[in-house]
Design a protein around this motif. Structure first.
Motif, PDB file in Angstrom:
ATOM      1  N   GLN A 101       1.069  -1.611   0.280  1.00 16.77           N
ATOM      2  CA  GLN A 101      -0.361  -0.343   0.004  1.00 16.77           C
ATOM      3  C   GLN A 101       0.903   1.087  -0.045  1.00 16.77           C
ATOM      4  N   VAL A 102       2.231   1.536   0.523  1.00 18.89           N
ATOM      5  CA  VAL A 102       3.103   2.423   0.981  1.00 18.89           C
ATOM      6  C   VAL A 102       4.026   1.792   0.318  1.00 18.89           C
ATOM      7  N   ALA A 103       4.847   2.649  -0.689  1.00 19.65           N
ATOM      8  CA  ALA A 103       6.721   1.991  -0.519  1.00 19.65           C
ATOM      9  C   ALA A 103       7.348   3.810   0.018  1.00 19.65           C
ATOM     10  N   VAL A 104       8.436   3.515   0.588  1.00 24.10           N
ATOM     11  CA  VAL A 104       8.867   4.628   0.614  1.00 24.10           C
ATOM     12  C   VAL A 104      10.644   4.527   0.659  1.00 24.10           C
ATOM     13  N   VAL A 105      11.037   5.158  -0.658  1.00 23.66           N
ATOM     14  CA  VAL A 105      12.822   5.917  -0.385  1.00 23.66           C
ATOM     15  C   VAL A 105      13.141   7.235  -0.551  1.00 23.66           C
ATOM     16  N   ASP A 106      14.190   6.674   0.022  1.00 23.29           N
ATOM     17  CA  ASP A 106      14.828   8.222   0.764  1.00 23.29           C
ATOM     18  C   ASP A 106      16.158   8.338  -0.598  1.00 23.29           C
ATOM     19  N   LEU A 107      16.232   9.029  -1.204  1.00 22.87           N
ATOM     20  CA  LEU A 107      16.841   9.678  -2.531  1.00 22.87           C
ATOM     21  C   LEU A 107      17.941  10.186  -1.804  1.00 22.87           C
ATOM     22  N   GLY A 108      18.384  10.484  -0.489  1.00 19.05           N
ATOM     23  CA  GLY A 108      19.605  10.873  -0.114  1.00 19.05           C
ATOM     24  C   GLY A 108      20.227   9.712   1.035  1.00 19.05           C
ATOM     25  N   ASP A 109      20.104   8.627   0.446  1.00 16.63           N
ATOM     26  CA  ASP A 109      20.610   7.621   0.618  1.00 16.63           C
ATOM     27  C   ASP A 109      22.129   7.304   0.613  1.00 16.63           C
ATOM     28  N   PRO A 110      23.235   7.110   2.106  1.00 15.51           N
ATOM     29  CA  PRO A 110      24.878   7.288   1.346  1.00 15.51           C
ATOM     30  C   PRO A 110      24.892   6.100   0.069  1.00 15.51           C
ATOM     31  N   PHE A 111      23.798   5.027   0.102  1.00 14.93           N
ATOM     32  CA  PHE A 111      24.429   3.816  -1.028  1.00 14.93           C
ATOM     33  C   PHE A 111      24.022   4.411  -1.925  1.00 14.93           C
ATOM     34  N   ILE A 112      23.205   5.049  -2.207  1.00 13.64           N
ATOM     35  CA  ILE A 112      22.165   5.311  -3.817  1.00 13.64           C
ATOM     36  C   ILE A 112      23.932   7.160  -3.917  1.00 13.64           C
ATOM     37  N   GLY A 113      24.081   7.614  -3.215  1.00 13.59           N
ATOM     38  CA  GLY A 113      25.201   8.532  -3.979  1.00 13.59           C
ATOM     39  C   GLY A 113      24.675   9.470  -4.578  1.00 13.59           C
ATOM     40  N   ALA A 114      25.308  11.262  -4.429  1.00 12.72           N
ATOM     41  CA  ALA A 114      25.496  11.753  -5.327  1.00 12.72           C
ATOM     42  C   ALA A 114      24.546  11.732  -6.556  1.00 12.72           C
ATOM     43  N   LEU A 115      23.186  11.833  -6.683  1.00 12.59           N
ATOM     44  CA  LEU A 115      22.247  12.105  -7.663  1.00 12.59           C
ATOM     45  C   LEU A 115      22.297  13.871  -8.062  1.00 12.59           C
ATOM     46  N   SER A 116      22.209  13.674  -9.946  1.00 11.89           N
ATOM     47  CA  SER A 116      21.843  15.085 -10.443  1.00 11.89           C
ATOM     48  C   SER A 116      21.517  15.556 -10.485  1.00 11.89           C
ATOM     49  N   HIS A 117      20.536  16.907 -10.669  1.00 14.15           N
ATOM     50  CA  HIS A 117      19.785  17.676 -10.617  1.00 14.15           C
ATOM     51  C   HIS A 117      18.791  16.868 -11.154  1.00 14.15           C
ATOM     52  N   ASP A 118      19.264  17.188 -12.690  1.00 13.49           N
ATOM     53  CA  ASP A 118      18.340  16.340 -13.450  1.00 13.49           C
ATOM     54  C   ASP A 118      17.869  14.778 -13.386  1.00 13.49           C
ATOM     55  N   ASP A 119      18.469  14.052 -12.954  1.00 11.01           N
ATOM     56  CA  ASP A 119      18.340  12.929 -13.024  1.00 11.01           C
ATOM     57  C   ASP A 119      16.905  12.863 -11.638  1.00 11.01           C
ATOM     58  N   ALA A 120      17.794  13.643 -10.386  1.00  9.66           N
ATOM     59  CA  ALA A 120      16.192  13.701  -9.023  1.00  9.66           C
ATOM     60  C   ALA A 120      15.301  14.453 -10.413  1.00  9.66           C
ATOM     61  N   LEU A 121      15.063  15.229 -10.380  1.00 14.68           N
ATOM     62  CA  LEU A 121      13.795  15.523 -11.689  1.00 14.68           C
ATOM     63  C   LEU A 121      12.908  14.009 -12.530  1.00 14.68           C
ATOM     64  N   ALA A 122      14.182  13.810 -12.808  1.00 13.94           N
ATOM     65  CA  ALA A 122      13.738  12.195 -14.147  1.00 13.94           C
ATOM     66  C   ALA A 122      12.899  10.949 -12.834  1.00 13.94           C
ATOM     67  N   LEU A 123      13.487  10.900 -11.429  1.00 22.23           N
ATOM     68  CA  LEU A 123      13.594   9.633 -10.828  1.00 22.23           C
ATOM     69  C   LEU A 123      12.015   9.834 -10.194  1.00 22.23           C
ATOM     70  N   ALA A 124      11.976  11.480 -10.336  1.00 19.07           N
ATOM     71  CA  ALA A 124      10.571  11.596  -9.129  1.00 19.07           C
ATOM     72  C   ALA A 124       9.320  11.324 -10.208  1.00 19.07           C
ATOM     73  N   GLY A 125       9.621  11.846 -11.928  1.00 13.49           N
ATOM     74  CA  GLY A 125       8.774  11.621 -12.451  1.00 13.49           C
ATOM     75  C   GLY A 125       8.401   9.549 -12.569  1.00 13.49           C
ATOM     76  N   GLU A 126       9.890   9.121 -12.887  1.00 12.67           N
ATOM     77  CA  GLU A 126       9.696   8.067 -12.702  1.00 12.67           C
ATOM     78  C   GLU A 126       8.580   7.009 -12.103  1.00 12.67           C
TER      79      GLU A 126
END
Length: 253
Positions: A174-199
């Protein structure tokens, strides 16, 4: 949309322990089929709130309801019959990759990691059916099927974030939680983070779940269906960004 679509509801939820103060007076709602962004100037606070939704932490004051279960220890202790805070039923909340809490074996391939998660989250007695599910088709929903044979350790930040989202949505909770700032993910570029929000928005609609994610970028937060600031600095940043966007729209017209 109706109130029945609300699967996460926080009202002044706060968490602190042994001198450590995390999120305070958090108030927001997350709905089925929609994304909800938690904007924080302190990434640890947003991370803690996501973990609270998943049941790893208990707010010490205020209220946090997930799928009708009250998770706040403060609310549970009120009244004439104190009780323990509830635990959401198995499969209610899906969690992405959280370093030191929900890690993944980085020596495995993307396909192996997701297939393993499908087996773990399958309804009891349905492990065989889950294992036979088409993992590649599932990965394609998150634009990561082309990386299926790569080891997790070889992925860049964008695909690690996609993998985290895919893992959170396994089993259509019912709910999914995702931490875009997690150390495992690393430094996302601004454009990639925006695209991911849409995805992530597409994933929320496809799998019929509320997808709650964290960000420290107001533009990324505003790309979600709803965005909520967790502190004063984040609130000011969000209002400033929204004002700039409104001015841009007026100028364009």
């Amino acid at each position: 949309m109706s109130a029945a679509d609300i699967v996460v509801a926080a009202r002044d939820a706060s968490y602190s322990i042994a001198g450590y103060r995390s999120f305070e007076f958090a108030t927001f709602e997350a709905r089925i089929g929609r994304t909800c962004a938690l904007l924080s100037s302190e990434p640890a606070c947003a991370r803690d709130l996501l973990l609270a939704i998943a049941g790893f932490l208990r707010p010490v004051s205020g209220s946090l309801e997930v799928a009708g279960a009250e998770l706040s220890s403060a609310r549970a202790l009120r009244g004439k019959r104190p009780r323990r805070a509830a635990v959401p039923p198995r499969g209610t909340v899906g969690i992405g990759i959280f370093a030191s809490v929900a890690d993944v074996p980085t020596h495995l391939t993307v396909e192996e990691v997701v297939t393993r998660e499908m087996r773990l989250r399958a309804p009891r007695g349905a492990e065989g059916r889950a294992a036979g599910a088409d993992t590649l088709d599932y990965l394609a929903s998150f634009n990561i099927a082309t990386q299926s044979s790569r080891r997790v350790s070889q992925l860049g930040p964008r695909d690690r974030a996609r993998l985290s989202t895919a893992l959170a949505c396994v089993g259509s909770p019912q709910v999914a939680v995702v931490d875009l700032g997690d150390p495992f993910i690393g430094a996302l570029s601004h454009d990639d983070a925006l695209a991911l929000a849409g995805e992530m928005g597409a994933a929320a609609r496809t799998f019929g779940l509320a997808l709650v994610f964290s960000s420290s970028d107001p533009a990324v937060a505003c790309a979600a269906d709803r965005s909520f600031a967790l502190d004063i600095d984040a609130s000011e940043a969000l209002h400033t960004f929204e004002a700039v966007m409104e001015d841009s729209e007026v100028s364009a017209s």
